[in-house]
Write a protein that holds these residues in place. Structure first.
Motif, mmCIF file in Angstrom:
data_model
loop_
_atom_site.group_PDB
_atom_site.id
_atom_site.type_symbol
_atom_site.label_atom_id
_atom_site.label_comp_id
_atom_site.label_asym_id
_atom_site.label_seq_id
_atom_site.Cartn_x
_atom_site.Cartn_y
_atom_site.Cartn_z
ATOM 1 N N UNK A 123 0.818 -1.211 0.000
ATOM 2 C CA UNK A 123 0.000 0.000 0.000
ATOM 3 C C UNK A 123 0.854 1.264 0.000
ATOM 4 N N UNK A 124 2.118 1.131 0.426
ATOM 5 C CA UNK A 124 3.006 2.298 0.358
ATOM 6 C C UNK A 124 3.307 2.671 -1.097
ATOM 7 N N UNK A 125 3.151 1.721 -1.996
ATOM 8 C CA UNK A 125 3.311 1.995 -3.431
ATOM 9 C C UNK A 125 2.018 2.605 -3.963
ATOM 10 N N UNK B 41 -2.190 -11.178 -9.291
ATOM 11 C CA UNK B 41 -0.822 -10.793 -8.929
ATOM 12 C C UNK B 41 -0.038 -10.326 -10.158
ATOM 13 N N UNK B 42 -0.169 -11.071 -11.259
ATOM 14 C CA UNK B 42 0.505 -10.672 -12.509
ATOM 15 C C UNK B 42 0.004 -9.299 -12.948
ATOM 16 N N UNK C 231 2.018 -1.694 -11.647
ATOM 17 C CA UNK C 231 3.063 -0.877 -11.027
ATOM 18 C C UNK C 231 4.139 -0.515 -12.048
ATOM 19 N N UNK C 232 4.528 -1.495 -12.867
ATOM 20 C CA UNK C 232 5.643 -1.271 -13.794
ATOM 21 C C UNK C 232 5.269 -0.349 -14.948
ATOM 22 N N UNK D 80 10.361 0.361 -6.369
ATOM 23 C CA UNK D 80 8.953 -0.042 -6.191
ATOM 24 C C UNK D 80 8.638 -1.331 -6.944
ATOM 25 N N UNK D 81 9.203 -1.445 -8.161
ATOM 26 C CA UNK D 81 8.985 -2.688 -8.914
ATOM 27 C C UNK D 81 9.612 -3.865 -8.172
#
Length: 582
Positions: free
Chosen positions: A149-151, A252-253, A259-260, A269-270
């Motif tokens: 969650x920090x991301x 998940x994928x 993110x990426x 982060x990644x």
């Protein structure tokens, strides 16, 4: 589950708390590894030496702390498990032994439950560790989700996609346990056939009859009938469980790609989502596995344990009166009926009977007439289906079973072979005097078992049973005499029950034995009642009163002379047996 936790805390409070705390402490440094990797990556990319060193130190500290805390947790947990295992096994054994009746040993549905519980009790100690581990995995999950969650807060929704795995894991074991209990009769029969084929007692008959191969084949067949439905249930539940994991894997994928590419996240982060997400997957898998274990074994086993606790406590709930020290009127049965569980046929039907104080009562009848059932009801081994039993004017159900049995002595035709030292095998009949050699010797004399001791190399100190070191081989007749001696250990019982305990003795020996004991019983001043169940009328005729059972009913009562003069059912049985001796 709460009751089982409370039970563990009552017996080992400090070890339980220590094991739980150490499991939680070991979870924290392990969950922080992903954070240190993120800081290390950002420090290297931004040439931040301080951040890189901090991350390297954090990684080293986390790895070291995880190893140290896990080692300590394992040692404490092992100590706790060893102690709690003994406690749980003793608890289950004590509960079964404390049940006032023997119905749970004969009802098929109860036997199925107890069969599963006996298998589960040996792993119940793992339940505490599983519960602690589950809390540890949940703590790891909490830390990991916080890092994700920090991301971006949306990454918390990964937990939502993990819910199907949790639900399927909770559902699977319950289905399997229900199938296992449903077909437990096949498992019990398979175990019985295996013991029949491999233990010494039936060995001679198995070989003479030549059924060894059939026992093996039938054992395999019964095992297959038990296992095939369980295997089918496991395949079905495994398919659903795999589908649930596929849902989480896809989510998940998608989170990594989000993110990426969607957030254009930094390398740190990644790396964080890759490390934390991968650990999230393993943490969820471990949590799901522990929840499945808890649901399938502990919750299921604890429910059976609670059932046994409640079942044992359900007896004597209205028993608030002491057992009498003497009898003046005797024992009365008023409209007593009884049917065994699972049977519509009454073993005793509307029986009215008076057993006078201070008398020797003989009970006769053909096989299945209800003789042993009558004795078991009077001994509170069963509760009547209808009617009531009175000791003088006191209802028997108002007297605790344990208190009443302290006033009972006796021996039964289906006696047990206690393979202890001979003195202890007899002394068990009056536990406070287990090592009282004069008392044991007196009981042996009452049973006419002196000849058994004379044949034992070390007398009362001889180990019985040839399977033990220096154990003596004892014949069936000798075992029966020792069982009879055990029944004669109590000096002043109010009720002496002799339910065909001398079937292996010849008629003359049995007659002399009971004649001697009947004479002693009549001299008692406390109203002692002796109940003798026997097929031998030469022994029965010495009784003060003879009760004749036929078809679950009392059809005749009286002395031998009165019943012969009546020329009824007793007289017919007597003449048939007398003719057989001529």
């Amino acid at each position: 589950m709460w009751r089982l936790c409370k039970l563990g805390y009552q017996h080992e409070p400090w070890l339980l708390v220590a094991a739980f705390v150490m499991t939680l402490l070991a979870a924290v440094p392990d969950a922080l590894l992903a954070l240190w990797l993120k800081i290390l990556a950002d420090g290297v990319l931004h040439h931040d030496r301080r951040a890189a060193l901090l991350a390297a130190g954090g990684l080293a500290l986390s790895v070291t702390a995880t190893w140290l805390l896990r080692t300590l947790s394992t040692r404490i947990s092992r100590r706790f498990r060893d102690r709690v295992t003994i406690m749980l096994e003793a608890h289950v054994a004590r509960l079964q032994a404390s049940v006032a009746t023997v119905e749970h040993h004969e009802r098929r549905d109860y036997l199925d439950r107890l069969s599963v519980l006996r298998k589960q009790v040996f792993v119940l100690d793992h339940m505490y560790m599983s519960l602690f581990s589950t809390c540890g995995w949940i703590l790891r999950l909490g830390v990991t989700v916080a890092l994700l969650m920090s991301i971006n807060p949306l990454l918390a929704f990964l937990l939502v996609f993990a819910l199907p795995t949790v639900l399927s894991s909770s559902w699977r074991p319950g289905v399997e346990r229900r199938i296992e209990e449903q077909y437990a009769a096949h498992s019990r029969l398979a175990d019985h056939l295996f013991k029949t084929a491999t233990t010494p007692a039936p060995g001679k008959e198995v070989r003479v009859i030549g059924i060894g191969r059939d026992l093996v084949v039938n054992r395999r067949s019964e095992w297959e009938q038990w296992y095939k439905p369980i295997a089918a249930a496991r395949w079905t539940s495994a398919a659903w469980h795999s589908a649930a994991w596929a849902v989480f894997g896809a989510a998940y994928v998608g989170a990594v790609l989000y993110v990426a590419t969607g957030l254009h996240g930094s390398v740190g982060n990644v790396l964080l989502i890759l490390a934390a997400g991968a650990r999230l997957s393993s943490y969820i898998g471990a949590t799901v596995g522990e929840i499945g274990f808890l649901r399938g074994i502990w919750l299921d086993g604890s429910r059976r344990l609670v059932w046994l606790e409640n079942y044992a406590a359900s007896f004597d709930t209205t028993a608030d009166l002491p057992a009498p020290d003497r009898l003046t009127d005797g024992i009365r049965l008023e409209h007593v009926s009884f049917a065994y569980a699972g049977s519509d046929r009454l073993a005793l039907d509307d029986v009215d009977l008076h057993l006078p104080a201070g008398k020797v009562i003989a009970v006769v009848g053909e096989n299945g007439a209800g003789k042993s059932t009558l004795v078991k009801l009077i001994c509170k081994l069963y509760e009547p289906t209808g009617g009531r039993i009175l000791l003088d004017d006191t209802p028997l159900d108002r007297i605790p079973a344990e208190a009443w049995r302290l006033k009972i002595a006796g021996a039964f035709q289906d006696f047990f072979r206690f393979e202890f030292r001979a003195g202890h095998s007899v002394g068990l009949g009056d536990l406070p005097r287990l090592d009282d050699v004069p008392a044991v010797t007196t009981a042996v004399g009452r049973a006419g078992a002196e000849d058994v001791l004379e044949r034992l190399e070390s007398g009362l100190d001889t180990q019985l049973g040839s399977t033990w070191p220096d154990g003596a081989e004892v014949s069936f007749g000798q075992w029966q005499k020792l069982a009879l001696a055990r029944g004669f250990m109590r000096d002043r019982p109010l009720l002496l029950v002799l339910d065909e305990p001398t079937a292996a003795l010849d008629a003359e020996t049995e007659h002399a034995l009971f004649e001697r004991y009947a004479a002693a019983a009549k001299e008692s001043t406390d109203g002692r009642i002796t109940i003798l169940v026997s097929h031998r009328f030469s022994t029965v005729r010495m009784a003060d009163r003879i009760v004749v059972l036929d078809g679950a009913h009392v059809v005749e009562t009286g002395t031998h002379e009165e019943l012969m003069a009546l020329d009824g059912h007793y007289a017919d049985l007597y003449r048939i047996q007398a003719a057989a001796y001529h």
